[in-house]
Write a protein that holds these residues in place. Structure first.
Motif, PDB file in Angstrom:
ATOM      1  N   GLU A 251       0.429  -1.156   0.255  1.00 24.00           N
ATOM      2  CA  GLU A 251      -0.186   0.221  -0.289  1.00 24.00           C
ATOM      3  C   GLU A 251       0.883   1.257  -0.023  1.00 24.00           C
ATOM      4  O   GLU A 251       0.545   2.374   0.088  1.00 24.00           O
ATOM      5  N   VAL A 252       2.153   1.017   0.211  1.00 24.52           N
ATOM      6  CA  VAL A 252       3.359   2.127   0.218  1.00 24.52           C
ATOM      7  C   VAL A 252       3.381   2.917  -1.596  1.00 24.52           C
ATOM      8  O   VAL A 252       3.969   1.795  -2.023  1.00 24.52           O
ATOM      9  N   PRO A 253       2.230   4.064  -0.982  1.00 23.91           N
ATOM     10  CA  PRO A 253       2.337   4.816  -2.255  1.00 23.91           C
ATOM     11  C   PRO A 253       4.588   5.233  -2.810  1.00 23.91           C
ATOM     12  O   PRO A 253       5.355   5.212  -1.983  1.00 23.91           O
ATOM     13  N   ASP A 254       5.131   5.536  -4.173  1.00 20.13           N
ATOM     14  CA  ASP A 254       6.204   5.930  -4.158  1.00 20.13           C
ATOM     15  C   ASP A 254       6.398   7.075  -3.910  1.00 20.13           C
ATOM     16  O   ASP A 254       5.289   7.671  -3.693  1.00 20.13           O
ATOM     17  N   GLY A 255       8.078   7.277  -2.577  1.00 18.09           N
ATOM     18  CA  GLY A 255       7.845   8.687  -3.284  1.00 18.09           C
ATOM     19  C   GLY A 255       7.078   9.046  -1.563  1.00 18.09           C
ATOM     20  O   GLY A 255       7.558  10.577  -0.991  1.00 18.09           O
ATOM     21  N   ALA A 256       6.829   8.854  -0.959  1.00 20.31           N
ATOM     22  CA  ALA A 256       5.718   9.227   0.398  1.00 20.31           C
ATOM     23  C   ALA A 256       7.342   8.942   1.427  1.00 20.31           C
ATOM     24  O   ALA A 256       8.255   7.823   1.297  1.00 20.31           O
ATOM     25  N   GLN A 257       7.557   9.916   2.384  1.00 19.47           N
ATOM     26  CA  GLN A 257       8.455  10.153   3.056  1.00 19.47           C
ATOM     27  C   GLN A 257       8.668   9.371   4.371  1.00 19.47           C
ATOM     28  O   GLN A 257       8.791   8.599   5.340  1.00 19.47           O
ATOM     29  N   ASP A 258       7.166  10.113   4.820  1.00 17.71           N
ATOM     30  CA  ASP A 258       6.234  10.023   6.863  1.00 17.71           C
ATOM     31  C   ASP A 258       6.043   8.479   6.937  1.00 17.71           C
ATOM     32  O   ASP A 258       5.736   7.775   6.205  1.00 17.71           O
ATOM     33  N   HIS A 259       6.896   7.848   8.006  1.00 20.66           N
ATOM     34  CA  HIS A 259       5.979   6.689   7.914  1.00 20.66           C
ATOM     35  C   HIS A 259       4.750   6.443   8.475  1.00 20.66           C
ATOM     36  O   HIS A 259       4.162   5.445   8.124  1.00 20.66           O
ATOM     37  N   GLU A 260       4.813   6.943   9.669  1.00 16.10           N
ATOM     38  CA  GLU A 260       3.791   7.024  10.083  1.00 16.10           C
ATOM     39  C   GLU A 260       2.215   7.414   9.334  1.00 16.10           C
ATOM     40  O   GLU A 260       1.068   6.598   9.244  1.00 16.10           O
ATOM     41  N   GLN A 261       2.796   8.670   8.514  1.00 16.74           N
ATOM     42  CA  GLN A 261       1.597   8.341   7.542  1.00 16.74           C
ATOM     43  C   GLN A 261       0.926   7.738   6.693  1.00 16.74           C
ATOM     44  O   GLN A 261       0.697   8.223   5.987  1.00 16.74           O
ATOM     45  N   LEU A 262       2.716   6.928   5.993  1.00 16.81           N
ATOM     46  CA  LEU A 262       2.406   5.921   5.386  1.00 16.81           C
ATOM     47  C   LEU A 262       1.893   4.497   5.715  1.00 16.81           C
ATOM     48  O   LEU A 262       0.875   4.389   5.200  1.00 16.81           O
ATOM     49  N   LEU A 263       1.027   4.971   7.310  1.00 24.06           N
ATOM     50  CA  LEU A 263       0.962   4.072   7.712  1.00 24.06           C
ATOM     51  C   LEU A 263      -0.670   3.651   7.506  1.00 24.06           C
ATOM     52  O   LEU A 263      -1.432   2.943   7.518  1.00 24.06           O
ATOM     53  N   LEU A 264      -0.501   5.389   8.007  1.00 22.10           N
ATOM     54  CA  LEU A 264      -2.338   6.339   7.788  1.00 22.10           C
ATOM     55  C   LEU A 264      -2.897   5.573   6.554  1.00 22.10           C
ATOM     56  O   LEU A 264      -3.910   5.614   6.424  1.00 22.10           O
ATOM     57  N   GLN A 265      -1.683   6.325   5.763  1.00 24.30           N
ATOM     58  CA  GLN A 265      -2.332   6.079   4.167  1.00 24.30           C
ATOM     59  C   GLN A 265      -2.604   4.576   4.041  1.00 24.30           C
ATOM     60  O   GLN A 265      -3.502   3.890   2.985  1.00 24.30           O
ATOM     61  N   SER A 266      -1.747   3.947   5.007  1.00 20.56           N
ATOM     62  CA  SER A 266      -2.007   2.142   3.449  1.00 20.56           C
ATOM     63  C   SER A 266      -3.149   1.298   4.862  1.00 20.56           C
ATOM     64  O   SER A 266      -3.723   0.932   4.264  1.00 20.56           O
ATOM     65  N   GLU A 267      -3.557   2.176   5.700  1.00 19.01           N
ATOM     66  CA  GLU A 267      -4.880   1.504   6.185  1.00 19.01           C
ATOM     67  C   GLU A 267      -6.475   2.208   6.364  1.00 19.01           C
ATOM     68  O   GLU A 267      -6.628   2.073   5.701  1.00 19.01           O
ATOM     69  N   ARG A 268      -5.895   3.101   5.905  1.00 21.10           N
ATOM     70  CA  ARG A 268      -6.671   4.115   5.275  1.00 21.10           C
ATOM     71  C   ARG A 268      -7.233   3.667   3.310  1.00 21.10           C
ATOM     72  O   ARG A 268      -8.484   3.043   3.239  1.00 21.10           O
ATOM     73  N   SER A 269      -6.639   3.267   2.525  1.00 22.68           N
ATOM     74  CA  SER A 269      -5.966   2.835   1.625  1.00 22.68           C
ATOM     75  C   SER A 269      -6.986   0.828   1.709  1.00 22.68           C
ATOM     76  O   SER A 269      -7.847   0.285   0.960  1.00 22.68           O
ATOM     77  N   GLY A 270      -6.333   0.485   2.564  1.00 23.97           N
ATOM     78  CA  GLY A 270      -6.838  -0.799   2.504  1.00 23.97           C
ATOM     79  C   GLY A 270      -8.265  -1.137   3.019  1.00 23.97           C
ATOM     80  O   GLY A 270      -9.159  -1.726   2.899  1.00 23.97           O
ATOM     81  N   ARG A 271      -8.413  -0.038   4.548  1.00 30.63           N
ATOM     82  CA  ARG A 271     -10.249   0.145   4.345  1.00 30.63           C
ATOM     83  C   ARG A 271     -11.788  -0.072   2.929  1.00 30.63           C
ATOM     84  O   ARG A 271     -11.922  -0.762   2.996  1.00 30.63           O
ATOM     85  N   LEU A 272     -10.798   1.161   2.326  1.00 30.23           N
ATOM     86  CA  LEU A 272     -11.513   1.411   1.418  1.00 30.23           C
ATOM     87  C   LEU A 272     -11.446   0.192   0.121  1.00 30.23           C
ATOM     88  O   LEU A 272     -12.470   0.126   0.284  1.00 30.23           O
ATOM     89  N   GLN A 273     -10.308  -0.542   0.213  1.00 35.99           N
ATOM     90  CA  GLN A 273     -10.349  -1.404  -0.689  1.00 35.99           C
ATOM     91  C   GLN A 273     -11.224  -2.866  -0.303  1.00 35.99           C
ATOM     92  O   GLN A 273     -12.255  -3.233  -0.834  1.00 35.99           O
ATOM     93  N   ARG A 274     -11.598  -3.487   1.436  1.00 37.19           N
ATOM     94  CA  ARG A 274     -12.184  -4.070   1.407  1.00 37.19           C
ATOM     95  C   ARG A 274     -13.553  -3.280   1.715  1.00 37.19           C
ATOM     96  O   ARG A 274     -14.943  -4.467   1.154  1.00 37.19           O
ATOM     97  N   ALA A 275     -14.016  -2.456   1.989  1.00 38.49           N
ATOM     98  CA  ALA A 275     -15.730  -1.774   1.445  1.00 38.49           C
ATOM     99  C   ALA A 275     -15.912  -1.639  -0.513  1.00 38.49           C
ATOM    100  O   ALA A 275     -16.799  -2.552  -0.808  1.00 38.49           O
ATOM    101  N   LEU A 276     -14.595  -1.386  -0.780  1.00 40.81           N
ATOM    102  CA  LEU A 276     -14.858  -1.452  -2.283  1.00 40.81           C
ATOM    103  C   LEU A 276     -15.373  -3.101  -2.620  1.00 40.81           C
ATOM    104  O   LEU A 276     -16.374  -3.671  -3.477  1.00 40.81           O
ATOM    105  N   ASP A 277     -14.228  -3.759  -1.902  1.00 42.11           N
ATOM    106  CA  ASP A 277     -14.234  -5.561  -2.439  1.00 42.11           C
ATOM    107  C   ASP A 277     -15.441  -5.579  -2.458  1.00 42.11           C
ATOM    108  O   ASP A 277     -16.406  -7.622  -3.016  1.00 42.11           O
TER     109      ASP A 277
END
Lengths: 189, 189
Positions: free
Chosen positions: A110-136
């Motif tokens: 879930e980690v987008p290219d070029g992103a830096q901050d680890h916590e932000q990445l984690l948050l984005q990853s979780e949000r994106s994953g939740r969105l994906q599970r809802a889309l599924d």
């Protein structure tokens, strides 16, 4: 995949028809992010999305001689993407899909290219994953309609053209999809 | 306007796709209905979330891999075209040879000549059915002479042509098998 033509689109298409590989690479470079996003949101797997993305561009590459040059490239590629994505979902093993999608995805997926901050990445990853599970949960046409809308910021008419469906049907798909997503993502919003 | 009537219009409003009259009615309803106003606010939050999270960054190097696979597909298509062209040429040559009437060759005439000049002359001027009848009745005629009946073809020549077609077919089958296995390997990687 904006509806507007690329500034040098005619020349690029001409070069592709002459077998110029660099011209085709330019088209891939221009559109692959959008195609990949749609492919990923439809399949829920990066590996499958990558395969699907390749299939879309290969199909386009083989069909360039049938491309109507009066039309812009974007909507043509979008239509191929829609057909390929829905066909892909129709043909794959549903049980296998459910099994894979219920498992926790590795963080790097879930980690987008070029992103830096680890916590932000984690948050984005979780949000994106939740969105994906809802889309599924959504039926494929609803999932595709809502994905096209938010990946590309398309109008209902543009989505209807890409999916070759009546505008009112697409409106209904979008309404139901968003109602369901709101329920599923209530904690997130 | 009731809340049930207002709900789909909220989505139209969020999409920027609402007719002027409906927009007026909806505005009046929203001014009076707290629930629908809250619903619109929630909908806008959902819109913002979906817009920010829907797009996914593709894996690095994807565009390059797609361009490469298109290049491979192009090469493969050229090779297939060449092979198919060759196959068509051989098939056409075989057909021409098989269908072309073979006039009495000198070897057959020589054998007949040995049976007597008048018989040879008589045989050469007979229609094919008459010639066949004559061969059946004449014990002196050899198999070699029978090979060269008018409209027929040498057995040796037929064997060579059949062998050529077989090689061509085997080559095509091998090519397709090789290509499919490579494609599967490519998809699997």
């Amino acid at each position: 995949m904006t509806v507007e033509r690329l500034p040098d689109e005619d020349a690029i298409v001409e070069r592709i028809l002459e077998g110029d590989r660099e011209a085709f690479a330019a088209v891939v470079s221009r559109y692959h992010r959008v195609v990949f996003s749609v492919a990923y949101r439809m399949t829920g797997s990066r590996a499958e999305a990558e395969d699907l993305c390749q299939e879309v561009f290969l199909r386009a590459f083989r069909s360039f001689h049938r491309f109507d040059r009066r039309m812009p490239l974007g909507p043509w590629l979008r239509k191929i993407t829609c057909n390929q994505a829905l066909n892909h979902l129709r043909h794959r093993n549903i049980e296998r899909r459910i099994l894979i999608e219920q498992t926790v995805r590795p963080l790097e997926e879930e980690v987008p290219d070029g992103a830096q901050d680890h916590e932000q990445l984690l948050l984005q990853s979780e949000r994106s994953g939740r969105l994906q599970r809802a889309l599924d949960i959504l039926p494929p046409p609803q999932r595709l309609a809502v994905t096209l809308k938010y990946v590309e910021d398309l109008t209902t008419t543009e989505i209807a053209a890409a999916m070759e469906a009546p505008v009112n049907t697409v409106k209904t798909w979008l309404l139901r999809a968003r109602e369901r997503l709101r329920q599923e993502l209530a904690d997130e919003l | 306007m009731s809340c049930e009537q207002a709900l789909p219009l909220l989505y139209d409003l969020a999409d920027g796709d609402i007719e002027r009259d409906n927009a007026v009615w909806l505005a009046l309803h929203l001014a009076a209905c707290r629930d629908c106003a809250d619903e619109l606010a929630e909908l806008r939050k959902t819109e913002a979330f979906l817009s920010s999270e829907m797009a996914v960054a593709p894996p690095s190097g994807l565009a390059r891999r797609i361009a490469q696979s298109a290049e491979l597909a192009q090469r493969s298509r050229r090779r297939d075209s060449l092979w198919l062209g060759l196959a068509a040429l051989v098939a056409a040559a075989c057909l021409i040879v098989l269908l072309a009437p073979v006039s009495g060759p000198p070897a057959a005439l020589t054998v007949l000549w040995e049976q007597g000049a008048s018989a040879a002359h008589f045989f050469a001027t007979l229609p094919s059915s008459g010639a066949q009848a004559l061969i059946e009745r004449a014990p002196g005629l050899t198999e070699k002479a029978a090979d060269f009946l008018p409209g027929g073809v040498s057995k040796k020549l037929t064997s060579i042509l059949v062998a050529m077609i077989a090689v061509q077919l085997l080559g095509s089958v091998w090519l397709l098998t090789f290509k499919n296995s490579r494609q599967r390997a490519g998809n699997g990687s």
